[in-house]
Design an enzyme around this catalytic site. Structure first.
Site, PDB file in Angstrom:
ATOM      1  N   ASP A 276      -1.063   6.072  -5.715  1.00 44.20           N
ATOM      2  CA  ASP A 276      -2.078   7.052  -5.811  1.00 44.20           C
ATOM      3  C   ASP A 276      -2.010   7.984  -6.928  1.00 44.20           C
ATOM      4  O   ASP A 276      -0.859   8.494  -6.927  1.00 44.20           O
ATOM      5  CB  ASP A 276      -2.542   7.655  -4.448  1.00 44.20           C
ATOM      6  CG  ASP A 276      -2.909   6.673  -3.511  1.00 44.20           C
ATOM      7  OD1 ASP A 276      -3.802   6.046  -3.461  1.00 44.20           O
ATOM      8  OD2 ASP A 276      -2.055   6.629  -2.334  1.00 44.20           O
TER       9      ASP A 276
ATOM     10  N   ASP B 203       0.415  -1.983   4.145  1.00 42.82           N
ATOM     11  CA  ASP B 203       1.646  -1.194   4.555  1.00 42.82           C
ATOM     12  C   ASP B 203       2.773  -2.289   4.797  1.00 42.82           C
ATOM     13  O   ASP B 203       4.207  -1.593   4.590  1.00 42.82           O
ATOM     14  CB  ASP B 203       1.312  -0.335   5.728  1.00 42.82           C
ATOM     15  CG  ASP B 203       0.346   0.764   5.407  1.00 42.82           C
ATOM     16  OD1 ASP B 203      -0.282   1.008   4.381  1.00 42.82           O
ATOM     17  OD2 ASP B 203      -0.401   1.195   6.607  1.00 42.82           O
TER      18      ASP B 203
ATOM     19  N   GLU C 224      -4.501   3.586  -8.324  1.00 42.56           N
ATOM     20  CA  GLU C 224      -5.960   4.314  -7.770  1.00 42.56           C
ATOM     21  C   GLU C 224      -5.948   5.826  -8.265  1.00 42.56           C
ATOM     22  O   GLU C 224      -5.029   6.660  -8.005  1.00 42.56           O
ATOM     23  CB  GLU C 224      -5.605   4.360  -6.045  1.00 42.56           C
ATOM     24  CG  GLU C 224      -7.216   4.870  -5.583  1.00 42.56           C
ATOM     25  CD  GLU C 224      -7.164   4.992  -4.134  1.00 42.56           C
ATOM     26  OE1 GLU C 224      -6.178   4.660  -3.260  1.00 42.56           O
ATOM     27  OE2 GLU C 224      -8.114   5.748  -3.717  1.00 42.56           O
TER      28      GLU C 224
ATOM     29  N   HIS D 184       0.624  -1.124  -0.013  1.00 34.64           N
ATOM     30  CA  HIS D 184      -0.057  -0.024   0.261  1.00 34.64           C
ATOM     31  C   HIS D 184       0.790   1.352  -0.087  1.00 34.64           C
ATOM     32  O   HIS D 184       1.794   1.646   0.852  1.00 34.64           O
ATOM     33  CB  HIS D 184      -0.953  -0.076   1.001  1.00 34.64           C
ATOM     34  CG  HIS D 184      -1.747   1.055   1.339  1.00 34.64           C
ATOM     35  ND1 HIS D 184      -1.736   1.828   2.506  1.00 34.64           N
ATOM     36  CD2 HIS D 184      -2.776   1.694   0.543  1.00 34.64           C
ATOM     37  CE1 HIS D 184      -2.589   2.906   2.586  1.00 34.64           C
ATOM     38  NE2 HIS D 184      -3.352   2.705   1.281  1.00 34.64           N
ATOM     39  N   ARG D 185       0.834   2.075  -1.101  1.00 32.72           N
ATOM     40  CA  ARG D 185       1.537   3.209  -1.244  1.00 32.72           C
ATOM     41  C   ARG D 185       3.095   2.781  -1.114  1.00 32.72           C
ATOM     42  O   ARG D 185       4.006   3.690  -0.747  1.00 32.72           O
ATOM     43  CB  ARG D 185       1.431   4.339  -0.081  1.00 32.72           C
ATOM     44  CG  ARG D 185      -0.022   4.454   0.020  1.00 32.72           C
ATOM     45  CD  ARG D 185      -0.353   5.770   1.084  1.00 32.72           C
ATOM     46  NE  ARG D 185      -1.663   5.768   1.700  1.00 32.72           N
ATOM     47  CZ  ARG D 185      -2.219   6.467   2.395  1.00 32.72           C
ATOM     48  NH1 ARG D 185      -1.195   7.294   3.082  1.00 32.72           N
ATOM     49  NH2 ARG D 185      -3.361   6.464   2.834  1.00 32.72           N
TER      50      ARG D 185
ATOM     51  N   HIS E  18      -0.623  10.520  -2.252  1.00 34.30           N
ATOM     52  CA  HIS E  18      -1.694  10.468  -1.672  1.00 34.30           C
ATOM     53  C   HIS E  18      -2.756  11.416  -1.554  1.00 34.30           C
ATOM     54  O   HIS E  18      -3.878  11.205  -2.067  1.00 34.30           O
ATOM     55  CB  HIS E  18      -1.734   9.595  -0.389  1.00 34.30           C
ATOM     56  CG  HIS E  18      -2.973   9.143   0.214  1.00 34.30           C
ATOM     57  ND1 HIS E  18      -3.671   9.972   0.955  1.00 34.30           N
ATOM     58  CD2 HIS E  18      -3.713   8.216   0.095  1.00 34.30           C
ATOM     59  CE1 HIS E  18      -4.938   9.735   1.283  1.00 34.30           C
ATOM     60  NE2 HIS E  18      -5.173   8.212   0.664  1.00 34.30           N
TER      61      HIS E  18
ATOM     62  N   GLU F  29       0.548  -0.759  -4.759  1.00 27.88           N
ATOM     63  CA  GLU F  29      -0.548   0.159  -4.985  1.00 27.88           C
ATOM     64  C   GLU F  29      -0.370   1.614  -4.620  1.00 27.88           C
ATOM     65  O   GLU F  29       0.898   1.722  -3.822  1.00 27.88           O
ATOM     66  CB  GLU F  29      -1.681  -0.237  -3.679  1.00 27.88           C
ATOM     67  CG  GLU F  29      -3.007   0.479  -3.722  1.00 27.88           C
ATOM     68  CD  GLU F  29      -3.131   1.824  -3.019  1.00 27.88           C
ATOM     69  OE1 GLU F  29      -4.054   2.434  -3.262  1.00 27.88           O
ATOM     70  OE2 GLU F  29      -2.125   2.220  -2.349  1.00 27.88           O
TER      71      GLU F  29
ATOM     72  N   LYS G 146      -7.120   9.254  -8.029  1.00 28.29           N
ATOM     73  CA  LYS G 146      -7.633  10.105  -6.960  1.00 28.29           C
ATOM     74  C   LYS G 146      -8.359  11.242  -7.559  1.00 28.29           C
ATOM     75  O   LYS G 146      -8.171  12.492  -7.548  1.00 28.29           O
ATOM     76  CB  LYS G 146      -6.462  10.812  -6.018  1.00 28.29           C
ATOM     77  CG  LYS G 146      -5.778   9.826  -5.174  1.00 28.29           C
ATOM     78  CD  LYS G 146      -6.725   9.215  -4.106  1.00 28.29           C
ATOM     79  CE  LYS G 146      -6.073   8.451  -2.970  1.00 28.29           C
ATOM     80  NZ  LYS G 146      -7.109   7.812  -2.062  1.00 28.29           N
TER      81      LYS G 146
HETATM   82  O1  G3P Z   1      -6.418   1.219  -2.478  1.00 29.86           O
HETATM   83  C1  G3P Z   1      -6.578   1.017  -1.283  1.00 29.86           C
HETATM   84  C2  G3P Z   1      -6.308   2.346  -0.409  1.00 29.86           C
HETATM   85  O2  G3P Z   1      -5.212   2.941  -0.860  1.00 29.86           O
HETATM   86  C3  G3P Z   1      -7.693   3.242  -0.409  1.00 29.86           C
HETATM   87  O3  G3P Z   1      -7.382   4.275   0.363  1.00 29.86           O
HETATM   88  O4  G3P Z   1      -7.005   6.493   1.022  1.00 29.86           O
HETATM   89  O5  G3P Z   1      -5.100   4.643   1.421  1.00 29.86           O
HETATM   90  O6  G3P Z   1      -5.626   5.652  -0.773  1.00 29.86           O
HETATM   91  P1  G3P Z   1      -6.311   5.369   0.473  1.00 29.86           P
HETATM   92 MG    MG Z   2      -4.623   4.237  -2.554  1.00 30.63          MG
END
Ligand code: G3P
Ligand code: MG
Length: 245
Positions: free
Chosen positions: A38, A231, A111, A9-10, A51, A36, A113
């Site tokens: 953003d 994470d 993702e 995640h990120r 993000h 993943e 945004k």
């Molecule tokens: O894609 C899953 C997650 O990243 C969604 O929420 O706010 O962390 O981008 P956020």
């Molecule tokens: Mg995300």
């Protein structure tokens, strides 16, 4: 259990400043099989990976991405807020990440945004960039803005999409089919084993976020999810190796 995608995640954001090349490299070192990240757009139309719509939290610059050129965004330090060892990390472009993973065996979850700021052409530019790198087969595009996902499918029917949500949607696999989506990227607490089964029956994957607790990971793996967004890809990699998948 089949192959479960371990999405960092990120990047490996539990260990490194989120959404930096350091975090993406660390993710792969720790056993992630997916990343993943953003996507936002600069004032001069360049896709960058960060993000928040604003640079404030991760760089200290009190400005929105949409109001800065790529050169201005690139001048920001996206590492020091996390630890001084990461001073000099920058906000990456989507192209930089695609160049980095070109030779790596990882999936990519982009993702969009498109929530707070509506970026004109975000969907088109993202699709064009992925196609230019010929990475359509290992990318899935997700968003909390489901209009963006419909738009992606209109532009690029071959592109996989994932529906992000956090609430108790009723039979979201039915909704996913209506949107032509391939996956449900649900907050982990909105995922029950019977939901995963019902989705599987119509060929829709579940990829819950953001799961950092090993007990919750184990519960979701037992339920049959197709991927987990975390994470800490090292924690998930350890569990997956125990289960031999
Ligand atoms: O894609 C899953 C997650 O990243 C969604 O929420 O706010 O962390 O981008 P956020
Ligand atoms: Mg995300």
């Amino acid at each position: 259990m089949g192959f479960v995608i371990n999405y960092a995640h990120r990047g490996a954001s539990g260990h490194c400043p989120e959404n930096t090349l350091a975090a993406f490299a660390k993710a792969i070192d720790l056993g992630a099989t997916g990343i993943e990240t953003d996507v936002h757009m600069t004032k001069d139309g360049r896709l960058v990976l960060i993000h928040d719509a604003s640079l404030k939290r991760t760089t200290g610059i009190n400005a929105y991405v949409k109001d800065l050129t790529l050169d201005e965004v690139k001048a920001a330090d996206a590492g020091s807020w996390f630890h001084k060892d990461y001073k000099g990390e920058t906000v990456p472009t989507l192209e930089e990440l695609l160049d980095f993973i070109r030779t790596k065996d990882v999936m990519l979850n982009l993702e969009l945004k498109s929530g707070i700021v509506q970026y004109p052409g975000l969907e088109e530019k993202t699709v064009e960039t992925v196609r230019r790198y010929k990475m359509d087969d290992r990318v899935i595009i997700s968003s909390f803005n489901h209009y963006s996902l419909v738009k992606v499918k209109q532009i690029a029917p071959e592109m996989k999409t994932g529906i992000l949500y956090s609430e108790g949607l009723y039979e979201p696999w039915v909704y996913a089919q209506r949107l032509g989506a391939s996956a449900l990227h649900a907050a982990h607490y909105a995922v029950l084993p019977e939901f995963v089964q019902a989705a599987q029956a119509v060929d829709i994957d579940y990829t819950p976020f953001t799961v950092n607790d090993a007990g919750v990971m184990a519960r979701l793996l037992a339920a049959g999810v197709a991927g987990i967004i975390t994470d800490y890809p090292d924690r998930l990699a350890a569990l997956l190796s125990l289960k031999g998948s």
